[in-house]
Design an enzyme around this catalytic site. Structure first.
Site, PDB file in Angstrom:
ATOM      1  N   ARG A  47      -0.788   4.783  -5.095  1.00  0.00           N
ATOM      2  CA  ARG A  47       0.379   3.936  -4.090  1.00  0.00           C
ATOM      3  C   ARG A  47       1.016   4.891  -3.325  1.00  0.00           C
ATOM      4  O   ARG A  47       0.742   5.720  -2.811  1.00  0.00           O
ATOM      5  CB  ARG A  47       1.602   4.213  -5.517  1.00  0.00           C
ATOM      6  CG  ARG A  47       2.002   5.059  -6.044  1.00  0.00           C
ATOM      7  CD  ARG A  47       2.933   5.545  -6.572  1.00  0.00           C
ATOM      8  NE  ARG A  47       4.181   5.046  -5.392  1.00  0.00           N
ATOM      9  CZ  ARG A  47       4.104   6.173  -4.482  1.00  0.00           C
ATOM     10  NH1 ARG A  47       3.881   7.082  -4.471  1.00  0.00           N
ATOM     11  NH2 ARG A  47       5.238   5.981  -3.799  1.00  0.00           N
ATOM     12  N   GLY A  48       1.939   3.657  -2.842  1.00  0.00           N
ATOM     13  CA  GLY A  48       2.421   4.136  -1.335  1.00  0.00           C
ATOM     14  C   GLY A  48       1.559   3.209  -0.478  1.00  0.00           C
ATOM     15  O   GLY A  48       0.331   3.337   0.023  1.00  0.00           O
ATOM     16  N   ALA A  49       2.553   2.097   0.282  1.00  0.00           N
ATOM     17  CA  ALA A  49       1.549   1.537   1.366  1.00  0.00           C
ATOM     18  C   ALA A  49       0.157   2.213   1.763  1.00  0.00           C
ATOM     19  O   ALA A  49      -1.026   2.039   2.530  1.00  0.00           O
ATOM     20  CB  ALA A  49       2.020   0.899   2.339  1.00  0.00           C
ATOM     21  N   ARG A  90      -3.176  -5.964  -4.146  1.00  0.00           N
ATOM     22  CA  ARG A  90      -1.832  -5.432  -4.227  1.00  0.00           C
ATOM     23  C   ARG A  90      -0.912  -6.136  -2.889  1.00  0.00           C
ATOM     24  O   ARG A  90      -1.657  -5.862  -1.931  1.00  0.00           O
ATOM     25  CB  ARG A  90      -1.001  -4.010  -4.077  1.00  0.00           C
ATOM     26  CG  ARG A  90      -1.434  -2.609  -5.152  1.00  0.00           C
ATOM     27  CD  ARG A  90      -0.413  -3.271  -5.654  1.00  0.00           C
ATOM     28  NE  ARG A  90       0.619  -3.164  -5.870  1.00  0.00           N
ATOM     29  CZ  ARG A  90       1.406  -1.583  -5.600  1.00  0.00           C
ATOM     30  NH1 ARG A  90       0.433  -0.545  -6.007  1.00  0.00           N
ATOM     31  NH2 ARG A  90       2.541  -1.828  -5.822  1.00  0.00           N
ATOM     32  N   GLN A 199       9.418   5.649  -9.757  1.00  0.00           N
ATOM     33  CA  GLN A 199       8.587   6.375  -9.276  1.00  0.00           C
ATOM     34  C   GLN A 199      10.218   7.466  -8.244  1.00  0.00           C
ATOM     35  O   GLN A 199       9.124   9.063  -7.832  1.00  0.00           O
ATOM     36  CB  GLN A 199       7.937   5.762  -7.792  1.00  0.00           C
ATOM     37  CG  GLN A 199       7.216   4.564  -7.723  1.00  0.00           C
ATOM     38  CD  GLN A 199       7.887   3.265  -7.926  1.00  0.00           C
ATOM     39  OE1 GLN A 199       8.774   3.726  -8.656  1.00  0.00           O
ATOM     40  NE2 GLN A 199       6.558   2.509  -7.824  1.00  0.00           N
ATOM     41  N   ASP A 240       6.585  -1.188   2.971  1.00  0.00           N
ATOM     42  CA  ASP A 240       5.067  -1.531   2.014  1.00  0.00           C
ATOM     43  C   ASP A 240       4.643  -2.457   3.361  1.00  0.00           C
ATOM     44  O   ASP A 240       3.482  -2.663   3.475  1.00  0.00           O
ATOM     45  CB  ASP A 240       5.218  -1.677   1.035  1.00  0.00           C
ATOM     46  CG  ASP A 240       5.356  -0.624  -0.104  1.00  0.00           C
ATOM     47  OD1 ASP A 240       4.488  -0.484  -0.480  1.00  0.00           O
ATOM     48  OD2 ASP A 240       6.399  -0.203  -0.405  1.00  0.00           O
ATOM     49  N   ASN A 250       9.938  -2.807   1.144  1.00  0.00           N
ATOM     50  CA  ASN A 250      10.336  -1.731   0.108  1.00  0.00           C
ATOM     51  C   ASN A 250      10.513  -1.724  -1.468  1.00  0.00           C
ATOM     52  O   ASN A 250      10.572  -3.609  -1.783  1.00  0.00           O
ATOM     53  CB  ASN A 250      11.070  -0.962   0.870  1.00  0.00           C
ATOM     54  CG  ASN A 250      11.005   0.549   0.374  1.00  0.00           C
ATOM     55  OD1 ASN A 250       9.778   1.499   0.565  1.00  0.00           O
ATOM     56  ND2 ASN A 250      11.911   1.398   0.034  1.00  0.00           N
ATOM     57  N   LYS A 251      10.732  -0.913  -2.428  1.00  0.00           N
ATOM     58  CA  LYS A 251      10.182  -0.843  -3.629  1.00  0.00           C
ATOM     59  C   LYS A 251      11.947  -1.959  -3.989  1.00  0.00           C
ATOM     60  O   LYS A 251      12.860  -1.393  -3.430  1.00  0.00           O
ATOM     61  CB  LYS A 251      10.666   0.464  -4.647  1.00  0.00           C
ATOM     62  CG  LYS A 251      10.228   0.383  -6.202  1.00  0.00           C
ATOM     63  CD  LYS A 251       9.084  -0.946  -5.722  1.00  0.00           C
ATOM     64  CE  LYS A 251       7.704   0.368  -5.137  1.00  0.00           C
ATOM     65  NZ  LYS A 251       6.493  -0.369  -5.590  1.00  0.00           N
TER      66      LYS A 251
END
EC number: 5.3.1.23
Length: 350
Positions: A47-49, A90, A199, A240, A250-251
């Site tokens: 995970r994470g762009a 995603r 996270q 992201d 972002n998150k």
């Protein structure tokens, strides 16, 4: 310094750190088929762009490797089918689409046999991996220019995980923090736990502990209180996807942190590579927002924590308007959101 590489090519397969098992268990997952890579991205094993972009590049090669034909046109057609499956994993993380476009472009432009195209795709995936690591290190280096000249050490708040685990290594937002720590200017990291997948509590805190960086985990609803009490000097987060005007996805919860930082006159920075900027989108309203399974909200382990009969809304991201962002730290330099367009590369894969 502890070295963390979440995506590694080794012995003709990809090794992923299973981020769903951290921090209690450090587990490596072996990926040798593109369908398994798609599943790993979808389920957030990786995970994470930026890390998703690297994993996707390798996924494209794995898919290419599975195509059994010597006919160029047949190969390219089937490679497009591989790309479409990876695209469905995603929707918000733009590096995924960036990596697919770059890999497809290389495939179409490579002159030679199908086997030579496959070799070039692997070389390109490895190049994307190496480039991202260097990019993160450059972001960290550039971030030192935003640090106030006074000798006081800073307490920095971050939301979610934009560390080595979210990239090829080193990190974007956490890469900034690493650089500030190495420069002797960091007092403490405050890590929002980042509901619902935690996270920040699980991954950012874990990375900080590995490098003995002082870290305090707070629940998401404590951030305003900590700002009010003068505990936070600076906020830095990852992204992201960033629109051309500087609006940044972002998150979920990042937008609220930005609003609170503005209220308390605390600088709010986004750290991200230029590959995360989607110059095709005029503003953040056009960024697709992924909605995830509601079980992430109502279930912890095997325990259901909410009553029966309630409805759920579980967007994975929100968009922070450019007007709330002090600056965007890229591998080239730090710019104001309205200056982001000046960094648009001549060659874009979006």
């Amino acid at each position: 310094m502890t070295t963390i590489y979440p995506v590694v090519w080794s012995n003709n397969k990809v090794l992923l750190i299973d981020q769903t098992c951290l921090p209690s268990q450090y587990t490596l997952v072996e990926i040798s088929r593109y369908e398994d890579m798609a599943k790993a991205i979808k389920t957030m094993i990786v995970r994470g762009a930026p890390a998703i972009g690297v994993a996707t590049a390798y996924g494209m090669y794995l898919g290419a490797r599975e195509i059994n034909t010597k006919e160029r046109e047949t190969f390219l057609k089937q490679l497009e089918e591989v790309a479409e499956i990876l695209r469905q994993t995603r929707p918000t993380a733009v590096n995924l689409f960036w990596a697919i476009s770059r890999m497809l472009k290389i495939a179409y432009e490579t002159i030679g046999t199908v086997e030579e195209i496959k070799n070039t795709l692997l070389e390109t995936a490895e190049k994307i991996n190496a480039e991202d690591l260097q990019t993160c290190q450059d972001i960290g280096k550039n971030s030192l220019q935003i640090i106030p000249p006074n000798p006081d050490k800073l307490s920095i708040l971050t939301h979610c995980n934009a560390g080595a685990l979210a990239t090829a290594g080193y990190g974007t937002a956490l890469g900034v923090i690493r650089s500030v720590w190495t420069a002797g200017r960091l007092k403490r990291v405050y890590a929002d736990e980042t509901r619902p997948r935690l996270q920040g509590a699980k991954l950012t805190a874990w990375e900080c502990v590995q490098e003995k960086i002082p870290v305090t985990v707070i629940s998401d609803n404590m951030a305003a209180h900590c700002m009010q009490k003068g505990l936070i000097d600076l906020v830095v987060v990852g992204a992201d996807r960033i629109a051309a005007n500087g609006d940044a996805a972002n998150k979920i919860g990042t937008y609220g942190v930005a609003v609170m930082a503005k209220m308390h006159n605390i600088p709010f920075y986004v750290a991200a590579p230029l590959s995360t900027v989607d110059y095709s989108l005029k503003n953040g309203d056009l960024i697709p927002i992924e909605e995830r399974d509601p079980s992430e909200l109502y279930q912890i382990g095997d325990s259901v924590i909410y009553p029966d009969g309630v409805d759920y809304y579980n967007p994975a991201f929100d968009v922070t308007p450019a007007k709330l962002i002090t600056g965007i730290i890229t591998e080239q330099k730090t710019v104001k959101p309205e200056e982001l367009i000046s960094l648009k590369p001549e060659l874009s894969y979006h």
